[in-house]
Each structure stands twice: as C-alpha cells, then as structure tokens.
Design an enzyme around this catalytic site. Structure first.
Site, PDB file in Angstrom:
ATOM      1  CE  LYS A  97      -1.907   2.518   3.224  1.00 25.86           C
ATOM      2  NZ  LYS A  97      -1.831   3.879   2.624  1.00 25.86           N
ATOM      3  CD  GLU A 142      10.899  12.204  11.653  1.00 23.47           C
ATOM      4  OE1 GLU A 142       9.803  11.672  11.902  1.00 23.47           O
ATOM      5  OE2 GLU A 142      11.760  11.678  10.937  1.00 23.47           O
ATOM      6  CB  CYS A 162      13.144   8.726   8.173  1.00 23.02           C
ATOM      7  SG  CYS A 162      13.575   7.630   6.865  1.00 23.02           S
ATOM      8  CD  GLU A 178      13.472   3.918   7.549  1.00 26.87           C
ATOM      9  OE1 GLU A 178      13.473   4.742   8.509  1.00 26.87           O
ATOM     10  OE2 GLU A 178      13.415   4.228   6.365  1.00 26.87           O
TER      11      GLU A 178
HETATM   12  P1  ADP Z   1       2.737  10.475   7.948  1.00 21.75           P
HETATM   13  O1  ADP Z   1       2.250  11.008   9.252  1.00 21.75           O
HETATM   14  O2  ADP Z   1       4.036  11.028   7.521  1.00 21.75           O
HETATM   15  O3  ADP Z   1       1.736  10.477   6.845  1.00 21.75           O
HETATM   16  P2  ADP Z   1       2.160   7.731   8.567  1.00 21.75           P
HETATM   17  O4  ADP Z   1       2.964   6.827   9.447  1.00 21.75           O
HETATM   18  O5  ADP Z   1       0.835   8.185   9.059  1.00 21.75           O
HETATM   19  O6  ADP Z   1       3.109   8.941   8.230  1.00 21.75           O
HETATM   20  O7  ADP Z   1       1.938   7.053   7.155  1.00 21.75           O
HETATM   21  C1  ADP Z   1       2.820   6.131   6.552  1.00 21.75           C
HETATM   22  C2  ADP Z   1       2.020   5.052   5.864  1.00 21.75           C
HETATM   23  O8  ADP Z   1       1.265   4.348   6.845  1.00 21.75           O
HETATM   24  C3  ADP Z   1       0.975   5.564   4.859  1.00 21.75           C
HETATM   25  O9  ADP Z   1       0.919   4.654   3.778  1.00 21.75           O
HETATM   26  C4  ADP Z   1      -0.317   5.552   5.657  1.00 21.75           C
HETATM   27  O10 ADP Z   1      -1.469   5.439   4.869  1.00 21.75           O
HETATM   28  C5  ADP Z   1      -0.118   4.312   6.495  1.00 21.75           C
HETATM   29  N1  ADP Z   1      -0.903   4.260   7.735  1.00 21.75           N
HETATM   30  C6  ADP Z   1      -1.454   5.307   8.414  1.00 21.75           C
HETATM   31  N2  ADP Z   1      -2.102   4.857   9.511  1.00 21.75           N
HETATM   32  C7  ADP Z   1      -1.961   3.504   9.536  1.00 21.75           C
HETATM   33  C8  ADP Z   1      -2.377   2.454  10.423  1.00 21.75           C
HETATM   34  N3  ADP Z   1      -3.077   2.715  11.515  1.00 21.75           N
HETATM   35  N4  ADP Z   1      -2.032   1.190  10.137  1.00 21.75           N
HETATM   36  C9  ADP Z   1      -1.300   0.907   9.032  1.00 21.75           C
HETATM   37  N5  ADP Z   1      -0.872   1.832   8.154  1.00 21.75           N
HETATM   38  C10 ADP Z   1      -1.196   3.120   8.393  1.00 21.75           C
END
Ligand code: ADP
Length: 485
Positions: A192, A397, A300, A266
């Site tokens: 995804k 961060e 990161c 990561e």
């Molecule tokens: P940012 O805050 O920089 O957008 P995230 O960690 O929220 O970073 O997002 C990184 C990835 O994780 C994206 O593909 C996002 O859709 C996905 N993501 C966000 N929330 C969840 C969750 N609860 N479980 C799994 N994947 C998630």
C-alpha cells in the site's frame, strides 16, 4: 514457466525527460492492482491525488476497503502456492531483472510523475529516486539464485505473503526497497502506497503487468490509514514491512503482538550532523545543505540537528547562510530548482507549527529571502540557532526543511548531545582524522553513520534504526534476512 525475451535499448537523459512532459499519459482514475489486473474497488470509492506545487487535482485513486484487502491477500496466497514457490530461483531473478530493466527504460516518465505527485525537484527524481529504485531491483534480482551462499549452512525458506506499507517521501524508491527483496526471497506481496503519492506505485503495477509477472505475485492496493490497518490485521499476512511515522509503527507493534507475525519498521529520526574543527569546511557545508534540504527535509535520516565545534561556528554559519542565498525554491519541474513543494497541506501545517514553537521557545530564526509561489505548499529553508537540548524543535522530528544548530567543545560533549534523543537512525561526522571518525561513530547510537558525506544510499549497505527509529534493516544481506524463515 517460460519467460519471453524482451529487448531494452533506450537510454534516457535529463533534458529528454523535461521535453517529454506532454507525453505522459495518466488515466482519469486508477483502480486496485489485484491478481495481475486493475479491478474496481468494492465500494467504488475514489479520492483525488493533488499536485502539491499547484494544488491541482492530477487524477483519482481507488480507496481499498476490507473486502478488497481480502481479495488482494487471497490472490497473493494463491500466487505464492501456485507460481512463485514453484519456479526456480533463477527464473524468479529473471522477472526481477526484467522489472529493473523496464524501469530503466521508462525512468524519465516515472521521474516526471513522481515530481508532479510528490512535489520534489525533478533534479532529485531523475538523479536519485528513480535510479535508486532501479538499483534496488537489480541488486536483489542478483541474489535470488545465491541465497544459500548468503546464509551458508542454514535451511532458509520464504515467509509467504507480506504486507508492505510505505510513506510519501520517496514513493517509488520505497516501493522498490520493499518489493525487490521480498520477491527475491520468494515471497508474494500486498503493498500500500501513501495516500498522497500512489501514482508511481500504480505505474509500477502497469510495468509489472508488462513484465508478465505471474498474477498475484505483486498486488498494489491504495487507500488511507484504514486500508493500512486492514493489511496489518489480516490473518494470512505473515509479515508486515512498514516505513512511516513512529506513532503508526508503535500501533503496528501493538496490533501484531502475540500474533506470530514478523515485522520490520523503519520509523522517524532526528539525525545529528557533527562538524569538527579540522573538517573540510566547504564540503561540510555542502553536506549540511544535503542533509536537511534534500527532498525538502522529508527524509527520516535527515541531519536535522547540526553540531558545530565552537571555534569554527562563525565561519560555518556564514558559509551556510551564503549557500542558502543560492538555493532556488519553486516549480519542481524546473531543472534548476533545489527546493520543491511540501508534499501536502497537512505536512506544511505541521512544519509551520514547529517553526512557531521554535520562535515561541526563544530560538533565533533565519530563513531564505524571496517570494514563494502563490499556489501550492511551500516552506522556506529555515535555520534555528540559540537552541538547546530542551527545545521542542531539537527533540521532535519535523520532517521538513528546518535545521537546528548547536555548538560543542569536546568529543564527549557532542557524543552525549547527539545520543540524547529517542531516535537512532542516522548521523554524520565531518573531520579529516580517520581515528576521530572511528572513535565518534563507534559511540553514536545510530543505524547509519556517514563520514564526510550525508544521505548517501547503496543497495548493498543496510539501512535502519535503533530505539524509536525502528526494527530490522533494509538493504544488503541484512535486507534478505527480513524476508526469510
Ligand atoms: P505520515 O504522518 O508522515 O503520513 P504515517 O505513518 O501516518 O506517516 O503514514 C505512513 C504510511 O502508513 C501511509 O501509507 C499511511 O497510509 C499508512 N498508515 C497510516 N495509519 C496507519 C495504520 N493505523 N495502520 C497501518 N498503516 C497506516
């Protein structure tokens, strides 16, 4: 299974890419890539993807629901049993080489789409993102028939179906970092991309179709955090590989605890970049620019905390400010642009909030001059001086073009300051003395330490963090272990 021969003979150049902008063909909407085909999402829901430099809609992306994830995981499971675990290691390698070569041929198209969807300068997509992604596929294609030599005496097996969730800062590159080693080891995947940058992953899906990869080996499902969470929860996903925020990384750890699922994470970082008095100062200043303003600071491993030895502080700051004046911010498609757009409104607001906190807590701010484009999401490269360890902007961060600068007198002092963070992903050391490089880097608690360079990546070298920066490594042989039993 017989693999057809294809020929690849095109070379691409940087100027060619800019000229070919009008040749990019995007569909009005992008469906889910499941079992080798683009299929409609069960609930027929789509969301727009925006060009962050213009705020214009580029196209629509399917929102995957639980039922779609079930289909994707099922198709990956069948592909694993029926094809991917049956073909020889060498043939698996041929497919991955094919992806690498096709990507090489279409590099300029991918670079342009990445820049339009993400906001990063075309200079960077062309010279970094796409070539690094290609390199990852080549590198891991080469391992498929050598796995038993990588781990002599060990009985190794693929894990099965892997769920992979990636962020928006290096969209195609992150997809390559995830897909290439997983396929190389014989697994199948459900990946995804992040909701603001799904396009190059979907173009990769088209390319994978063109490569004739057996259906279901790679499935690409688009959507938001809900979609990601459904992948994490799915009972037939044997491992989760995630790159993203520390907050979601911790959530994934909680969800998978006790399920037997493997995870690699990561996560965030707050890298220390340390300049000693004996460093080659001009090079170090270039390193500072690259460490924090590369990709608008959406990295990161960014060197967001600069430590300068006290007696060279004035000269280093003068040189950084002089270099600052030459940075060109604006249209990411202009090949002279150094700083592109911030990827989303949400991220811009987050960065602006940190800048406000930095000022309120007494930091002294310095920003580049000049106007920003009226439309789009922009942040001027920013430096904060007169800050200490207790300042919020030194601790948290920001994931934007914001640098904090502190001074130090002794090696022990800077090591203590550099390690005084919840994170442990990256660090940089600038000095002419090799002995100092070894002494300092052996004491820094960071997964990657660059000496007299910063933000350099190589498929053969492992990347990953300590503490709240994550679990496991990507790249090199270390990256293979994560995808094997
Ligand atoms: P940012 O805050 O920089 O957008 P995230 O960690 O929220 O970073 O997002 C990184 C990835 O994780 C994206 O593909 C996002 O859709 C996905 N993501 C966000 N929330 C969840 C969750 N609860 N479980 C799994 N994947 C998630």
């Amino acid at each position: 299974m017989k693999i057809k021969n294809l020929t690849y003979n095109k070379v691409w150049s940087y100027d060619e890419a800019l000229e070919s902008q009008e040749n990019i063909k995007l569909k009005k909407k992008y469906d889910l890539f499941i079992n080798g085909k683009f299929v409609l999402p069960e609930k027929s829901k789509y969301f727009p993807t925006i060009n962050p430099a213009t705020e214009e809609k580029i196209t629509n992306i399917a929102q995957a629901d639980k039922a779609d994830i079930n289909k994707a995981v099922e198709s990956a499971g069948i592909a694993y049993e029926k094809y991917w675990s049956k073909i020889s290691n060498r043939d698996r390698g041929k497919y991955i080489f094919r992806i690498a070569r096709m990507l090489q041929e279409r590099a300029k198209e991918f670079a342009l789409i990445e820049t339009i969807d993400n906001g990063k300068p075309i200079k960077e997509s062309m010279s970094f993102d796409i070539p690094t992604a290609i390199n990852w596929f080549f590198y891991y294609a080469g391992w498929t028939d050598k796995l038993k030599y990588a781990f002599p005496g060990k009985k190794i097996k693929p894990i099965g179906t892997i769920g992979q969730i990636i962020p928006w800062n290096f969209p195609l590159m992150m997809a390559a970092w995830k897909i290439a080693p997983a396929l190389s080891c014989g697994n199948t995947v459900v990946l995804k991309p992040a909701e603001t940058t799904s396009l190059t992953a979907l173009k990769l899906a088209e390319l994978i179709q063109d490569c004739d990869l057996p259906p279901g080996v790679v499935n690409i499902v688009t959507g938001n955090g809900y979609t990601g969470a459904e992948i994490v929860k799915h009972k037939d996903i044997k491992k989760i590989a995630f790159t993203g925020s520390t907050k979601i990384g911790k959530e994934i750890q909680r969800t998978t605890a006790g399920t037997g699922k493997k995870i690699t994470l990561e996560l965030g970082g707050k890298g220390a970049n340390i300049i000693f008095e004996d460093a080659a100062i001009n090079q170090a200043v270039e390193g500072v620019i690259n460490s924090i303003y590369f990709n608008q600071g959406h990295v990161c491993s960014a060197g967001s905390r600069l430590f300068v030895q006290e007696n060279i502080y004035d000269i280093v700051m003068k040189k950084i400010k002089d270099r600052f004046k030459t940075l060109k911010i604006g249209n990411p498609l202009d090949k002279n642009t150094d700083i592109g757009a911030i990827n989303s409104k949400k991220q811009l607001e987050k960065i602006q909030n940190y800048i406000k906190i930095g000022k309120n807590e007494g930091g002294k701010i310095y920003q580049t001059f000049g106007n920003l484009p009226e439309k789009g999401y922009w942040c001027k490269p920013t430096i904060f001086t007169e800050v200490s360890q207790s300042h919020t902007i030194v601790r948290e961060e920001i994931f934007g073009p914001v640098l904090t600068v502190q001074t130090f007198r002794t090696i022990d002092e800077v090591i203590e300051k550099a390690n005084n963070t919840f994170y442990g992903l990256s660090a940089g050391v600038w000095t002419e003395k090799a002995s100092k490089i070894f002494k300092v880097s052996s004491k820094l608690k960071a997964g990657v330490i660059w000496a007299n360079s910063f933000n350099k990546f190589n498929a053969a070298s492992p990347f990953g963090g300590y503490k709240e920066s994550g679990l496991g490594r990507e790249g090199g042989k270390h990256g293979l272990i994560q995808y094997l039993k």
